[in-house]
Design a protein around this motif. Structure first.
Motif, mmCIF file in Angstrom:
data_model
loop_
_atom_site.group_PDB
_atom_site.id
_atom_site.type_symbol
_atom_site.label_atom_id
_atom_site.label_comp_id
_atom_site.label_asym_id
_atom_site.label_seq_id
_atom_site.Cartn_x
_atom_site.Cartn_y
_atom_site.Cartn_z
ATOM 1 N N ASP A 14 -68.639 -0.896 39.246
ATOM 2 C CA ASP A 14 -69.233 -2.002 38.501
ATOM 3 C C ASP A 14 -68.336 -3.230 38.657
ATOM 4 O O ASP A 14 -67.136 -3.165 38.383
ATOM 5 C CB ASP A 14 -69.377 -1.614 37.028
ATOM 6 N N LYS A 15 -68.911 -4.331 39.107
ATOM 7 C CA LYS A 15 -68.121 -5.537 39.372
ATOM 8 C C LYS A 15 -67.498 -6.131 38.122
ATOM 9 O O LYS A 15 -66.433 -6.723 38.192
ATOM 10 C CB LYS A 15 -69.002 -6.624 40.012
ATOM 11 N N SER B 176 -67.036 -4.472 34.809
ATOM 12 C CA SER B 176 -66.155 -3.582 34.041
ATOM 13 C C SER B 176 -65.037 -3.002 34.898
ATOM 14 O O SER B 176 -64.004 -2.597 34.377
ATOM 15 C CB SER B 176 -66.955 -2.440 33.417
ATOM 16 N N GLU C 20 -68.926 3.880 38.913
ATOM 17 C CA GLU C 20 -70.184 4.337 38.339
ATOM 18 C C GLU C 20 -70.783 5.496 39.119
ATOM 19 O O GLU C 20 -71.349 6.404 38.536
ATOM 20 C CB GLU C 20 -71.186 3.180 38.274
ATOM 21 N N TYR D 70 -78.857 -1.170 43.754
ATOM 22 C CA TYR D 70 -78.381 -0.434 42.584
ATOM 23 C C TYR D 70 -78.706 -1.236 41.327
ATOM 24 O O TYR D 70 -77.832 -1.768 40.662
ATOM 25 C CB TYR D 70 -76.888 -0.140 42.698
ATOM 26 N N ASP E 125 -80.538 -1.578 37.413
ATOM 27 C CA ASP E 125 -80.542 -0.738 36.220
ATOM 28 C C ASP E 125 -81.662 0.293 36.282
ATOM 29 O O ASP E 125 -81.477 1.441 35.868
ATOM 30 C CB ASP E 125 -80.661 -1.578 34.949
ATOM 31 N N PHE F 284 -72.563 -0.876 30.624
ATOM 32 C CA PHE F 284 -71.168 -1.333 30.687
ATOM 33 C C PHE F 284 -71.013 -2.682 30.083
ATOM 34 O O PHE F 284 -71.673 -3.564 30.098
ATOM 35 C CB PHE F 284 -70.664 -1.355 32.139
#
Length: 123
Positions: free
Chosen positions: A41-42, A44, A48, A104, A106, A123
């Motif tokens: 995740d860019k 947080s 993932e 990718y 949601d 996140f």
């Protein structure tokens, strides 16, 4: 000269290039595949997905299977990751051809997590 091991991992951390190519096993010790890459995740910075390459012969005809990162446990004795899945469960799992790359989103993430009976993280 600094030893590569010392500069790329610690006791609790591992460099992404060392994750790629690492074997994935089921609890019975059957090798399911290898990690092709890790999706992070860019915002947080949390991993993932581990995208596992599975199927085919010598990499030919194999597909990529995104596995929620939290499903994997590193086993030092095996030198690889263990995931509580059977080969039969993987045959129906969300996947894509190795030469493709899905978005990718949601919605895609909810499909993947839902298949494995997990709640999609926000996140």
């Amino acid at each position: 000269m600094t030893d590569t091991l010392e500069t790329t991992e610690t006791h609790r951390l591992i460099a992404s290039d060392k994750v790629e190519g690492t074997a994935v096993y089921n609890p019975e010790g059957d090798r399911l595949g290898t990690i092709a890459n890790v999706m992070i995740d860019k915002i947080s910075g949390k991993s993932e997905y581990a995208v596992m390459e599975f199927g085919g012969l010598f990499g030919l005809g194999s597909d990529h299977y995104p596995l929620p990162w939290d499903m994997l446990t590193y086993d030092t004795d095996k030198g690889g990751y263990v995931v509580n899945l059977t080969k039969e469960q993987l045959t129906e799992a969300p996947r894509y051809a190795r030469e493709e790359s899905p978005e990718y989103t949601d919605d895609y993430g909810r499909t993947i997590y839902g298949y494995y009976g997990l709640s999609y993280p926000m996140f």
